[in-house]
Motif scaffolding. Structure first.
Motif, PDB file in Angstrom:
ATOM      1  N   ALA A   1      60.543  -7.675  -2.721  1.00 30.64           N
ATOM      2  CA  ALA A   1      60.389  -8.239  -1.928  1.00 30.64           C
ATOM      3  C   ALA A   1      59.370  -9.660  -2.035  1.00 30.64           C
ATOM      4  CB  ALA A   1      60.100  -7.339  -0.650  1.00 30.64           C
ATOM      5  N   ALA A   2      59.173 -10.108  -0.470  1.00 34.33           N
ATOM      6  CA  ALA A   2      58.229 -11.241  -0.584  1.00 34.33           C
ATOM      7  C   ALA A   2      57.954 -10.948   0.940  1.00 34.33           C
ATOM      8  CB  ALA A   2      58.841 -12.546  -0.854  1.00 34.33           C
ATOM      9  N   ALA A   3      56.083 -10.957   1.239  1.00 32.93           N
ATOM     10  CA  ALA A   3      55.269 -10.620   2.494  1.00 32.93           C
ATOM     11  C   ALA A   3      55.405 -12.191   3.449  1.00 32.93           C
ATOM     12  CB  ALA A   3      54.401 -11.009   2.289  1.00 32.93           C
ATOM     13  N   HIS A   4      56.351 -11.826   4.177  1.00 31.86           N
ATOM     14  CA  HIS A   4      56.114 -13.474   5.284  1.00 31.86           C
ATOM     15  C   HIS A   4      55.367 -12.901   6.051  1.00 31.86           C
ATOM     16  CE1 HIS A   4      60.393 -14.004   2.604  1.00 31.86           C
ATOM     17  NE2 HIS A   4      60.926 -13.167   2.289  1.00 31.86           N
ATOM     18  N   GLY A   5      55.200 -14.941   6.387  1.00 29.17           N
ATOM     19  CA  GLY A   5      54.647 -15.450   7.848  1.00 29.17           C
ATOM     20  C   GLY A   5      53.188 -14.802   7.617  1.00 29.17           C
ATOM     21  N   SER A   6      52.191 -14.288   8.601  1.00 26.74           N
ATOM     22  CA  SER A   6      50.477 -14.908   8.956  1.00 26.74           C
ATOM     23  C   SER A   6      50.843 -12.686   9.154  1.00 26.74           C
ATOM     24  CB  SER A   6      49.974 -15.785   9.177  1.00 26.74           C
ATOM     25  OG  SER A   6      48.901 -14.894   9.831  1.00 26.74           O
ATOM     26  N   TYR A   7      49.415 -12.189   8.804  1.00 27.22           N
ATOM     27  CA  TYR A   7      49.285 -11.271   8.962  1.00 27.22           C
ATOM     28  C   TYR A   7      47.845 -11.077   9.688  1.00 27.22           C
ATOM     29  CZ  TYR A   7      53.557  -9.854   6.272  1.00 27.22           C
ATOM     30  OH  TYR A   7      54.979  -9.454   6.049  1.00 27.22           O
ATOM     31  N   ASP A   8      48.190 -10.209  10.084  1.00 23.03           N
ATOM     32  CA  ASP A   8      46.325  -9.923  10.878  1.00 23.03           C
ATOM     33  C   ASP A   8      45.028  -9.245   9.551  1.00 23.03           C
ATOM     34  OD1 ASP A   8      47.028 -10.180  13.790  1.00 23.03           O
ATOM     35  OD2 ASP A   8      48.173  -8.312  14.018  1.00 23.03           O
ATOM     36  N   VAL A   9      46.103  -8.383   9.036  1.00 22.63           N
ATOM     37  CA  VAL A   9      45.365  -7.758   8.135  1.00 22.63           C
ATOM     38  C   VAL A   9      45.685  -8.178   6.516  1.00 22.63           C
ATOM     39  CG1 VAL A   9      43.943  -5.959   7.620  1.00 22.63           C
ATOM     40  CG2 VAL A   9      43.683  -6.251   9.357  1.00 22.63           C
ATOM     41  N   ILE A  10      45.581  -7.939   5.650  1.00 25.64           N
ATOM     42  CA  ILE A  10      46.229  -7.716   4.649  1.00 25.64           C
ATOM     43  C   ILE A  10      44.938  -6.450   3.900  1.00 25.64           C
ATOM     44  CG2 ILE A  10      46.802  -8.574   2.505  1.00 25.64           C
ATOM     45  CD1 ILE A  10      46.879 -11.454   3.113  1.00 25.64           C
ATOM     46  N   VAL A  11      45.535  -5.828   3.165  1.00 22.26           N
ATOM     47  CA  VAL A  11      45.256  -4.793   2.595  1.00 22.26           C
ATOM     48  C   VAL A  11      45.375  -4.352   0.835  1.00 22.26           C
ATOM     49  CG1 VAL A  11      44.608  -1.721   2.162  1.00 22.26           C
ATOM     50  CG2 VAL A  11      44.769  -3.526   4.494  1.00 22.26           C
ATOM     51  N   VAL A  12      44.816  -4.807  -0.425  1.00 19.22           N
ATOM     52  CA  VAL A  12      45.295  -5.067  -1.321  1.00 19.22           C
ATOM     53  C   VAL A  12      45.190  -3.322  -1.963  1.00 19.22           C
ATOM     54  CG1 VAL A  12      44.964  -5.736  -3.266  1.00 19.22           C
ATOM     55  CG2 VAL A  12      44.297  -7.495  -1.467  1.00 19.22           C
ATOM     56  N   GLY A  13      45.574  -2.434  -1.980  1.00 15.83           N
ATOM     57  CA  GLY A  13      45.469  -1.729  -2.519  1.00 15.83           C
ATOM     58  C   GLY A  13      46.364   0.318  -1.709  1.00 15.83           C
ATOM     59  N   GLY A  14      47.551   0.471  -1.805  1.00 14.60           N
ATOM     60  CA  GLY A  14      47.588   1.755  -1.180  1.00 14.60           C
ATOM     61  C   GLY A  14      46.870   2.894  -1.782  1.00 14.60           C
ATOM     62  N   GLY A  15      46.048   2.938  -1.585  1.00 12.31           N
ATOM     63  CA  GLY A  15      46.065   4.635  -2.492  1.00 12.31           C
ATOM     64  C   GLY A  15      44.820   4.808  -1.310  1.00 12.31           C
ATOM     65  N   ILE A  16      44.135   5.274  -1.293  1.00 10.33           N
ATOM     66  CA  ILE A  16      43.495   6.628   0.150  1.00 10.33           C
ATOM     67  C   ILE A  16      42.667   5.858   0.704  1.00 10.33           C
ATOM     68  CG2 ILE A  16      41.556   8.423   0.806  1.00 10.33           C
ATOM     69  CD1 ILE A  16      42.449  10.249  -1.508  1.00 10.33           C
ATOM     70  N   ALA A  17      41.612   5.211   0.593  1.00 13.81           N
ATOM     71  CA  ALA A  17      41.417   4.342   1.681  1.00 13.81           C
ATOM     72  C   ALA A  17      42.283   2.989   2.141  1.00 13.81           C
ATOM     73  CB  ALA A  17      39.751   3.361   0.581  1.00 13.81           C
ATOM     74  N   GLY A  18      42.808   2.490   1.074  1.00 19.53           N
ATOM     75  CA  GLY A  18      44.039   1.813   1.966  1.00 19.53           C
ATOM     76  C   GLY A  18      45.032   1.908   2.677  1.00 19.53           C
ATOM     77  N   SER A  19      45.233   3.526   2.481  1.00 20.09           N
ATOM     78  CA  SER A  19      46.143   3.735   3.359  1.00 20.09           C
ATOM     79  C   SER A  19      45.681   4.393   4.624  1.00 20.09           C
ATOM     80  CB  SER A  19      47.021   5.006   2.890  1.00 20.09           C
ATOM     81  OG  SER A  19      47.686   4.753   1.656  1.00 20.09           O
ATOM     82  N   LEU A  20      44.197   4.561   4.103  1.00 12.81           N
ATOM     83  CA  LEU A  20      43.968   4.955   5.810  1.00 12.81           C
ATOM     84  C   LEU A  20      42.978   4.039   7.207  1.00 12.81           C
ATOM     85  CD1 LEU A  20      41.389   7.681   5.051  1.00 12.81           C
ATOM     86  CD2 LEU A  20      43.097   8.175   6.111  1.00 12.81           C
ATOM     87  N   VAL A  21      43.214   2.782   6.009  1.00 14.22           N
ATOM     88  CA  VAL A  21      42.568   1.894   7.074  1.00 14.22           C
ATOM     89  C   VAL A  21      43.817   1.052   7.636  1.00 14.22           C
ATOM     90  CG1 VAL A  21      42.153  -0.735   7.193  1.00 14.22           C
ATOM     91  CG2 VAL A  21      40.564   0.687   5.320  1.00 14.22           C
ATOM     92  N   ALA A  22      44.977   0.423   6.928  1.00 15.34           N
ATOM     93  CA  ALA A  22      46.352   0.737   7.501  1.00 15.34           C
ATOM     94  C   ALA A  22      46.969   1.642   8.521  1.00 15.34           C
ATOM     95  CB  ALA A  22      47.050  -0.248   5.719  1.00 15.34           C
ATOM     96  N   ARG A  23      46.157   2.464   8.129  1.00 19.16           N
ATOM     97  CA  ARG A  23      47.096   3.996   9.375  1.00 19.16           C
ATOM     98  C   ARG A  23      46.321   3.108  10.414  1.00 19.16           C
ATOM     99  NH1 ARG A  23      46.951  10.406  10.837  1.00 19.16           N
ATOM    100  NH2 ARG A  23      48.707   9.820  12.423  1.00 19.16           N
ATOM    101  N   ARG A  24      44.739   3.159  10.768  1.00 19.67           N
ATOM    102  CA  ARG A  24      44.093   3.052  11.698  1.00 19.67           C
ATOM    103  C   ARG A  24      44.404   1.775  12.266  1.00 19.67           C
ATOM    104  NH1 ARG A  24      39.663   5.639  12.955  1.00 19.67           N
ATOM    105  NH2 ARG A  24      40.733   7.141  11.958  1.00 19.67           N
ATOM    106  N   LEU A  25      44.793   0.007  11.718  1.00 21.63           N
ATOM    107  CA  LEU A  25      44.916  -0.294  12.434  1.00 21.63           C
ATOM    108  C   LEU A  25      46.086  -0.636  12.494  1.00 21.63           C
ATOM    109  CD1 LEU A  25      42.715  -2.404   9.614  1.00 21.63           C
ATOM    110  CD2 LEU A  25      42.321  -2.217  11.955  1.00 21.63           C
ATOM    111  N   GLY A  26      47.165  -0.213  12.309  1.00 18.52           N
ATOM    112  CA  GLY A  26      48.842  -0.309  12.219  1.00 18.52           C
ATOM    113  C   GLY A  26      48.994   0.775  13.875  1.00 18.52           C
ATOM    114  N   ASP A  27      47.954   1.713  13.311  1.00 12.80           N
ATOM    115  CA  ASP A  27      48.414   2.015  15.327  1.00 12.80           C
ATOM    116  C   ASP A  27      47.644   1.608  16.697  1.00 12.80           C
ATOM    117  OD1 ASP A  27      49.233   4.645  14.034  1.00 12.80           O
ATOM    118  OD2 ASP A  27      47.108   5.648  13.942  1.00 12.80           O
ATOM    119  N   LEU A  28      46.651   0.821  16.454  1.00 12.88           N
ATOM    120  CA  LEU A  28      46.070  -0.214  17.432  1.00 12.88           C
ATOM    121  C   LEU A  28      47.254  -1.489  17.865  1.00 12.88           C
ATOM    122  CD1 LEU A  28      42.113  -0.214  16.418  1.00 12.88           C
ATOM    123  CD2 LEU A  28      43.516   0.680  18.670  1.00 12.88           C
ATOM    124  N   GLY A  29      48.032  -1.536  16.681  1.00 15.58           N
ATOM    125  CA  GLY A  29      48.986  -2.523  16.805  1.00 15.58           C
ATOM    126  C   GLY A  29      49.021  -3.467  15.687  1.00 15.58           C
TER     127      GLY A  29
END
Length: 625
Positions: A8-36
Motif C-alpha cells: 500500500a502507498a500513503a496517499h495525499g498530505s497528512y497533518d503528521v507522519i510518525v516513523v515507527g509503530g513502537g510504544i512512543a510512535g503508537s502513543l503519539v499517533a493515538r493522542r493526535l488521532g483522537d484530536l482528529g
C-alpha cells in the motif's frame, strides 16, 4: 484505524507522519488521532493483517525457536534487519566478535538488540514500568553525565497519563516510602501491585531491615524488597480516578475486566495471555484518522529551504515484489524508530546535527548478573521475570563515586546468566570432568528438581552516563539489503560504570551471605560472555538490558543538544525525534515509562503547533493592501 499493507502507498498530505509503530510512535499517533488529526504511521517491519492470527503465529515461532531471545517470535526480514543478542560472541582469548545488522567497533560490545516489526521492541519488552527518581534528572550535579532541561515535577503529570495508557500495576504507598517518589496525595495506580513471588517473600524475610555499608562511601543502606511497577494486567484498583476505577485492556485492545497475568514464563518476549502491554493494544484503539503502512523503510526526512520538515521519502518493500521509492508530505514529522534507528535516519538525512551530537551519547543499562542456590526451593521459572527489587543503591551521595544501580530479583533461575536448563541437565548426565555427575533415572530426576528449584539470580542494572564517545555512525561501504548504510556502534564503559559494577559485586557477596546462598557466579572467557573486562585486577562481565538511549539528546542549548524539552529538533521546525534517544540520562529505572511520558508530552506540543497553524490570521485595517 485505517491499516495499510506492505504494497500500500500513503496517499495525499497528512497533518503528521510518525516513523515507527513502537510504544512512543503508537502513543503519539493515538493522542493526535483522537484530536482528529490525519496521521500516517510508517513502520519498517511487517504488520499482521489479522491480529489474532499474527499473535498465534508469533507464539508458534517462539515455541519452536532454538534460541529463546527477544526477537525469536518473529522471522527477520533482510529489508528491515535488526540486531539480536546472538550476534555477539565472546572469544576464548578475551574480547568479542560481532556480526549482524549492527557493526561493532568499540572496545566493548554494545550488547543490546531491538526488533523491527510492527510494534517494535515494545512487543518483546520486560513490562517493568518504574519511574525515574527526582535525583536522576540532575546527574551533572553529582559530577558526571548530563542533567535534563526539565525535572521530575514537570514530567509527573505525563507519568500519570502514561500509567493510564499502559495500564500500570503498583502500590503507590510502597513507591512513596521505599523509593522516595512524590505523587499527588490521592493518586493510586490503575491496578493493584502484582503479587510477590515465592522467591521475593523468602528474600524479604531474610533481608528486610538489614543494613549494608555502601562500598563506595561506607554509608549505611537499608535493604528492603520492594515491588516493581508493571505494565501488565493485575486486579484493577476501584479507587483509581476518584472511584471511577480502571478496566484492563486485553487481547487486541479490547476492554477486558477478566484479563490478568497468568504467570506464564515467556513475558520476554511474548505474553500468551495478552496481559502485558504492547503497542498493538494502543494501535487497536487508534481513530479512523490514523493510517498504518508497514514494510516502509524511511531513509530521508525532507525539509524546505528554511529547514522546516515537509515530509519523508521511504522505500516500500514486499517479499514478492520490487522495492519502490515513495514520497509523502506532512506538516509535522515525528521520528519514533528506536534510539539507534532515529540517529541513523537523521544522519542519512544530514539533519539536526549543528551540535555534532546526533548519534552520540549512546547509553544502555549494563547488567551485572550474579547467581546461586538458596538453601530451600524458591519456585523459579514462573511468572514475570522479576516482580520485586532492592532500591536503596539507586540514589544518594554514593553516585558521585560509582554508578548507581537497581537490583532486580530474578524469578527465572539461571536462564539469563547461563541459558536454558538443558545445560544443568547435561551436567548432571555427564560422566567425568570436574562437574560431571553421571546420573540417570530417579537419581537424575531428583537432582534436577533439587538443583533447579533452588536457583535464583540478582540483576544489577547500572546507570550509564551520557558520553559523546559512545555513538552511532554510518558505514559508507557496508550496506543493508535496501542499499542503505548500516549503523556502526562504538561503545565502552567508563570508570564510573566499572566502579558501580565493582560495588555491586561487593553488595552481592554480602547479600548472598545474608541469604545463606551458594554463589555459582562465573564469567569465563569464551562465547557466553562477549561483554567481559578487567577492572582493578578483577574480571567482570555484563549483559545488555535492551535500553538504548541518548542518541538525539535533549537539552536547553542548541549548541550542545539535538532536541529541546518537547523533543523538537532545534534546527528544523516541524521535526520531532521522540523516544529514549532524547534522554540525557538513563538513570537506573527501566526507561519505557519515561519514554511514554515524554511521548505524550510531545504529542501535546505537536497538537498546539498544529492548532497555531490552523488559527486564522487576524488582519487589522492597517494591514490591508
Amino acid at each position: 484505524m485505517s491499516p495499510g499493507g506492505g504494497a500500500a502507498a500513503a496517499h495525499g498530505s497528512y497533518d503528521v507522519i510518525v516513523v515507527g509503530g513502537g510504544i512512543a510512535g503508537s502513543l503519539v499517533a493515538r493522542r493526535l488521532g483522537d484530536l482528529g488529526r490525519r496521521v500516517l504511521v510508517l513502520e519498517a517491519g511487517p504488520a499482521a493483517a489479522d491480529p489474532e492470527a499474527g499473535h498465534r503465529a508469533a507464539l508458534r515461532t517462539y515455541l519452536t525457536a532454538g534460541a529463546k531471545v527477544p526477537g525469536s517470535p518473529y522471522v527477520p526480514s533482510p529489508e528491515a534487519a535488526w540486531p539480536e543478542v546472538t550476534d555477539l560472541t565472546g572469544l576464548p582469548s578475551g574480547g568479542y566478535a560481532a556480526e549482524g545488522h549492527l557493526i561493532q567497533r568499540g572496545p566493548l560490545p554494545y550488547a543490546s538488540g531491538y526488533v523491527r516489526v510492527n510494534g517494535g521492541t515494545g512487543n518483546v519488552w520486560t513490562g517493568l514500568t518504574p519511574r525515574m527518581h527526582p535525583e536522576d534528572f540532575r546527574t551533572a550535579e553529582f559530577g558526571y553525565g548530563r542533567s535534563w532541561p526539565i525535572g521530575y515535577d514537570e514530567l509527573e503529570p505525563h507519568y500519570r497519563a502514561a500509567e493510564y495508557e499502559i495500564g500500570v500495576a503498583a502500590d503507590v504507598d510502597e513507591q512513596r516510602e521505599h523509593v522516595g517518589l512524590p505523587f499527588p496525595e490521592e493518586y493510586v495506580f490503575p491496578m493493584r501491585a502484582l503479587p510477590a513471588s515465592h522467591l521475593d517473600r523468602i528474600v524479604a524475610a531474610r533481608l528486610d531491615g538489614r543494613r549494608l555499608a555502601d562500598p563506595a562511601t561506607g554509608d549505611p543502606v537499608v535493604l528492603r524488597v520492594t515491588g516493581t511497577p508493571h505494565g501488565r494486567n493485575s486486579t484493577p484498583d476501584p479507587r483509581y480516578e476518584g472511584g471511577a476505577g480502571y478496566v484492563p485492556v486485553g487481547a487486541h485492545g479490547r476492554p477486558d475486566p477478566g484479563s490478568r497475568c497468568l504467570g506464564s514464563a515467556s513475558c520476554i518476549p511474548l505474553c500468551p495471555s495478552h496481559a502485558k502491554y504492547t503497542p498493538l493494544k494502543t494501535q487497536a484503539r487508534w481513530s479512523d484518522t490514523v493510517t498504518l503502512v508497514d514494510r516502509a523503510v524511511v531513509h530521508r526526512v525532507l525539509v524546505d529551504g528554511n529547514g522546516r520538515a515537509t515530509g519523508v521519502e521511504y522505500l516500500a518493500w514486499n517479499a514478492s515484489g520490487p522495492v519502490t521509492r515513495r514520497t509523502v508530505s506532512a506538516d509535522v514529522v515525528v521520528l519514533a524508530a528506536h534510539a539507534v534507528e532515529n540517529a541513523r535516519l537523521l544522519l542519512l538525512s544530514g539533519l539536526a546535527n549543528r551540535s555534532d551530537q546526533v548519534g552520540r551519547n549512546l547509553m544502555d543499562h549494563p547488567v551485572l548478573l550474579t547467581w546461586g542456590l538458596l538453601p530451600e526451593p524458591v519456585g523459579p521459572y514462573r511468572g514475570p521475570g522479576s516482580t520485586s527489587g532492592l532500591e536503596g543503591f539507586r540514589f544518594g551521595p554514593a553516585r558521585r563515586a560509582r554508578a548507581p544501580f537497581r537490583v532486580e530479583i530474578g524469578n527465572w533461575g539461571w536462564v539469563w546468566a547461563k541459558g536454558p536448563v538443558d545445560g544443568d541437565v547435561a551436567e548432571l548426565l555427564r560422566t567425568g570432568g570436574e562437574h560431571g555427575r553421571g546420573l540417570f533415572g530417579e537419581a537424575l530426576r531428583t537432582a534436577v528438581r533439587e538443583r533447579l528449584g533452588r536457583q535464583f539470580t540478582l540483576q544489577f542494572e547500572m546507570e550509564q552516563e551520557a558520553d559523546p564517545a559512545n555513538r552511532v555512525t554510518l558505514d559508507p561501504d557496508r550496506r543493508d539489503a535496501l542499499g542503505l548504510p548500516r549503523p556502526v556502534v562504538s561503545y565502552d564503559l567508563s570508570p564510573h560504570v566499572k566502579e558501580g559494577m565493582a560495588a555491586a559485586r561487593q553488595v552481592s557477596d554480602r547479600i548472598f551471605a545474608l541469604l545463606g546462598a551458594e554463589d555459582h557466579t562465573d564469567h569465563p572467557a569464551g562465547p557466553a560472555w562477549p561483554g567481559r573486562f578487567e577492572h582493578r585486577g578483577t574480571t567482570y562481565a555484563y549483559r545488555g538490558a535492551g535500553h538504548a538511549a541518548g542518541t538525539h539528546i535533549m537539552g536547553d542549548d542548541p549548541a550542545t543538544s539535538v532536541v529541546d524539552s518537547d523533543q523538537r529538533c532545534w534546527d528544523h521546525p516541524g521535526l520531532y525525534a521522540v523516544g529514549c534517544g532524547s534522554m540525557p540520562s538513563v538513570a537506573t529505572s527501566n526507561p519505557t515509562l519515561t519514554m511514554a511520558a515524554l511521548a505524550l508530552r510531545s504529542a501535546g506540543a505537536i497538537a498546539r503547533e498544529l492548532t497555531a497553524r490552523d488559527r486564522p490570521a487576524v488582519i487589522t485595517p492597517g494591514d490591508a493592501p
